[in-house]
Design an enzyme around this catalytic site. Structure first.
Site, PDB file in Angstrom:
ATOM      1  CE1 TYR A 126      -4.432   1.272   0.462  1.00 58.21           C
ATOM      2  CE2 TYR A 126      -3.163   3.073   1.399  1.00 58.21           C
ATOM      3  CZ  TYR A 126      -4.352   2.581   0.876  1.00 58.21           C
ATOM      4  OH  TYR A 126      -5.450   3.413   0.777  1.00 58.21           O
ATOM      5  CE1 TYR A 161      -5.718   6.270  -1.419  1.00 52.93           C
ATOM      6  CE2 TYR A 161      -7.751   7.404  -1.977  1.00 52.93           C
ATOM      7  CZ  TYR A 161      -6.910   6.856  -1.030  1.00 52.93           C
ATOM      8  OH  TYR A 161      -7.257   6.898   0.302  1.00 52.93           O
TER       9      TYR A 161
END
Lengths: 394, 305
Positions: A297, A347
């Protein structure tokens, strides 16, 4: 007494579907959700009528029943949401895997859909958050009145301490951005397709919040991603194959705060991700050496370094050397974020990273790593979080 | 500036337009309308006998009607008088707003029905530049003289206006984001208003904790009190905010995690130092800043005490 190992290897992701990733989708978030879900079901060769469970983020604005109604789904036996922003990603898969492994559900959809660039942008922060007197708002009372209001700012506070503790530099963070953008440059689905960057460009990009440059920060994106989870024995019937959920875990640790766990003894690590790591290794009986590629991440680059350390790919404070010496680009020891990550592709709160993990297991990533057996995928950092290990169905 | 003053002064004594003769003579119906409108029941304006009993030849007009007899209304304006020139000159120097400030009338005799008034207007005075509550400007005084057909002055009026430069609206600085106040944190923000930096303390096991909460995580007591922090501490970590900019703050903005000498940490701003000089470990000391009526917060400045 059951433990997390009860779900290890018993379920699989058999379908992935996404919208295009953009800065202005021109469509409702609900439409994005149903488009992605339908695409994922088509990929899995499963009809909407077979879905009996749905999981999303508490932050998602598209109720399970609305997505189900638009897709003409039948009875839902599980609808569940996971809290804490991007930390929810792997948590949705954990919920789905538990539901399938326990026999509650046969087919579960996990999805995330938003217009996060053209609609409400997370990057502007919480300065307008109404001060209604509840505990979640009161959390920000210790930060917003001082101007500490955005995710980049909250993360930068950790990054500065990490640099101080381990001698990491902005260039060490920049290598993560360069790797992501290198991978995005060959991914037609990535916003930054054909736009690689150099470390010099990273260093020259403007400050957002020192020590973070613009190019340390992920994009803001419009788009949706859906994933279909069912039992392992259905993988053989899946037209495009599946990725076994070898392990899935959540983690929140002592002294946990939402983005601002500044009060623990050490501010240079991510103990909640360490907790996720320990569970994933224990459930899967795997070690870092078994992982060929990972989706780490990357809303902001510094926490990629912390995660490599929490998962044991290297020792504490050694991620900067691991990245430099072992390599995180294609051809390196651990290619990460081969879709371009959230800095390069989009994103979508990490859900697009899970889809990339599935592609690597299936063998059809645009940046395919050779001989992939296991892929690690992590979720949002600085928050209560989660992670997955996906593997091939041998 | 003196050039303007000279130009303004040149208007003093100039007559504005030709004399204006009233369209109507003083008459009873207009007197009656006036008295009705302002509810003036003085009988000398309405009743011949009463007027005579008071030494008049008959009904007289209320003196305050003086200006009304010769008023032309909007249609009478040409925009070509000396007064128009004066106002345009002031406009061109930024004195674009106007407010009437004084009106002084003087009456020589009562006007009677049949009188026909002729008005002459003169620019009597233009002031130097004056600072006023409304802004900087010049007062302009005009003298209106009212004559009857015999040429006798029956009344005068001095009318003063202020032509001023409207002050730029000073937008009040947007307030810092409000903290969400709950029953668990209200004491801390209330104390901050009194310039006290409190740390919550478990009343049973005496452990300090921040941010505060309802239960001691060590011994689970719900009882707590506070200690008054010394305000001394050191920078544990910090950031320098550049973007996005929230209007309440000056940028670059330094926000830090401060480790107090009592052992707890808190987030605050570091002030009184250039952002690029801030370092981890730097000793800092608290001072309180009242940002507005509602919000007072500790800020930290480099130093030992």
């Amino acid at each position: 007494m059951s433990d997390a190992s009860d779900i290890g290897g018993r379920t699989a992701i058999v379908g992935i579907g996404a919208t295009e990733f953009s800065k202005d989708s021109g469509r409702s978030e609900l439409r994005l959700a149903v488009e992605a879900t339908k695409a994922a079901l088509d990929d899995a060769g499963i009809a909407p009528s077979e879905v009996d469970g749905m999981v999303t983020f508490t932050m998602d604005n598209n109720p399970e029943i609305e997505v189900a109604r638009n897709l003409g789904m039948n009875d839902l036996k599980l609808f569940s949401r996971v809290h804490y922003g991007g930390g929810a990603g792997g948590g949705t898969i954990l919920q789905a895997a538990m539901a399938v492994a326990s026999g509650v559900c046969d087919v579960v959809v996990c999805y995330r859909a938003f217009n996060e660039r053209s609609g409400h942008r997370f990057g502007i922060g919480v300065q307008d958050r109404p001060p209604a007197p509840n505990t979640e708002n009161a959390h920000y009372a210790w930060y917003s009145p001082y101007g500490l209001v955005t995710p980049a700012q909250w993360v930068a506070m950790f990054a500065r301490r990490y640099m101080h503790t381990y001698g990491a530099t902005s260039e060490d963070f920049g290598r993560v951005a360069v790797a992501d953008r290198f991978h995005a440059s060959t991914n037609p689905a990535a916003w930054f397709f054909q736009q690689p960057i150099t470390l010099e460009e990273h260093q020259a990009s403007r400050w957002i919040v020192e020590p973070l440059h613009l190019l340390d920060c992920c994009q803001e994106s419009d788009g949706a991603q859906a994933l279909i989870i069912t039992s392992r024995d259905r993988v053989k019937d899946s037209p495009n194959g599946g990725a076994i959920i070898e392990a899935a875990a959540q983690g929140a640790s002592k002294g946990q705060e939402m983005m601002t766990s500044y009060y623990r003894d050490d501010m240079a690590g991510l103990p909640e991700m360490g907790l996720v790591a320990r569970q994933l290794w224990a459930t899967s009986s795997l070690t870092p050496a078994d992982i060929q590629t990972a989706v780490i991440y990357d809303h902001f680059t510094p926490f990629v370094l912390c995660q490599l350390e929490e998962f044991g790919f290297c020792g504490r404070g050694e991620a900067k050397d691991f990245i430099k010496d072992e390599g995180i680009e294609l051809g390196g020891r651990l290619p990460i974020n081969t879709n371009g990550g959230q800095l390069g592709e989009a994103y979508i709160h990490g859900m697009n990273g899970i889809a990339e993990g599935v592609r690597q297991v299936r063998g059809n990533s645009v940046n395919q790593v050779p001989n992939v057996q296991y892929v690690l995928v992590t979720a949002g950092t600085g928050v209560p979080t989660s992670g997955l290990i996906l593997g091939r169905d041998n | 500036m003196s050039e303007l003053i000279d130009a303004l002064r040149a208007f003093e004594g100039r007559v504005i337009g030709p004399p204006t003769r009233a369209l109507d003579a003083v008459n009873e119906p207009m007197i009656r309308h006036w008295c009705d409108a302002i509810d003036d029941r003085n009988p000398i304006y309405l009743d011949n006998d009463a007027a005579k009993a008071n030494g008049h030849r008959g009904i007289v007009a209320p003196p305050t009607m003086l200006q009304a007899w010769s008023m032309r209304g909007l249609g009478g304006r040409t925009g070509a008088t000396a007064q128009d020139d004066l106002l345009r000159l002031l406009d061109s120097h930024g004195f674009t707003s106007v407010v009437a400030t004084n009106c002084d009338q003087e009456y020589m005799r009562y006007l009677e029905p049949g009188d026909r008034v002729t008005t002459t207007v003169t620019i009597e005075a233009v002031s130097d530049e004056k600072k006023t509550g409304l802004g900087v400007g010049h007062f302009v005084t005009t003298l209106q003289e009212y004559r009857d057909d015999a040429g006798e002055v029956v009344g005068t009026m001095r009318f003063r206006i202020l032509k001023f430069a409207p002050q730029p609206k000073v937008e009040p600085r947007p307030q810092r984001p409000r903290p969400s106040i709950t029953r668990d944190n209200a004491f801390w923000f209330e104390a901050a208003k009194q310039h006290q930096l409190l740390i919550q303390r478990c009343a049973r096991c005496r452990q300090l904790r921040h941010p505060p909460g309802p239960m001691c995580p060590h011994c689970h007591s719900l009882e707590w009190d506070t200690v008054d922090a010394s305000g001394r501490g050191a920078i544990y970590s910090f950031v320098v905010n550049h973007h996005p900019q929230v209007p309440a703050f000056d940028y670059p903005l330094v926000v830090a995690v401060i480790e107090l000498e009592e052992g707890t940490r808190l987030v605050s701003n570091v002030i009184g130092i250039e952002a690029h000089d801030v370092e981890i470990g730097m000793p800092v000391v608290a001072e309180f800043v009242a940002f507005d009526d509602e919000l007072t917060l500790p800020q930290f400045r480099p130093g030992l005490n």
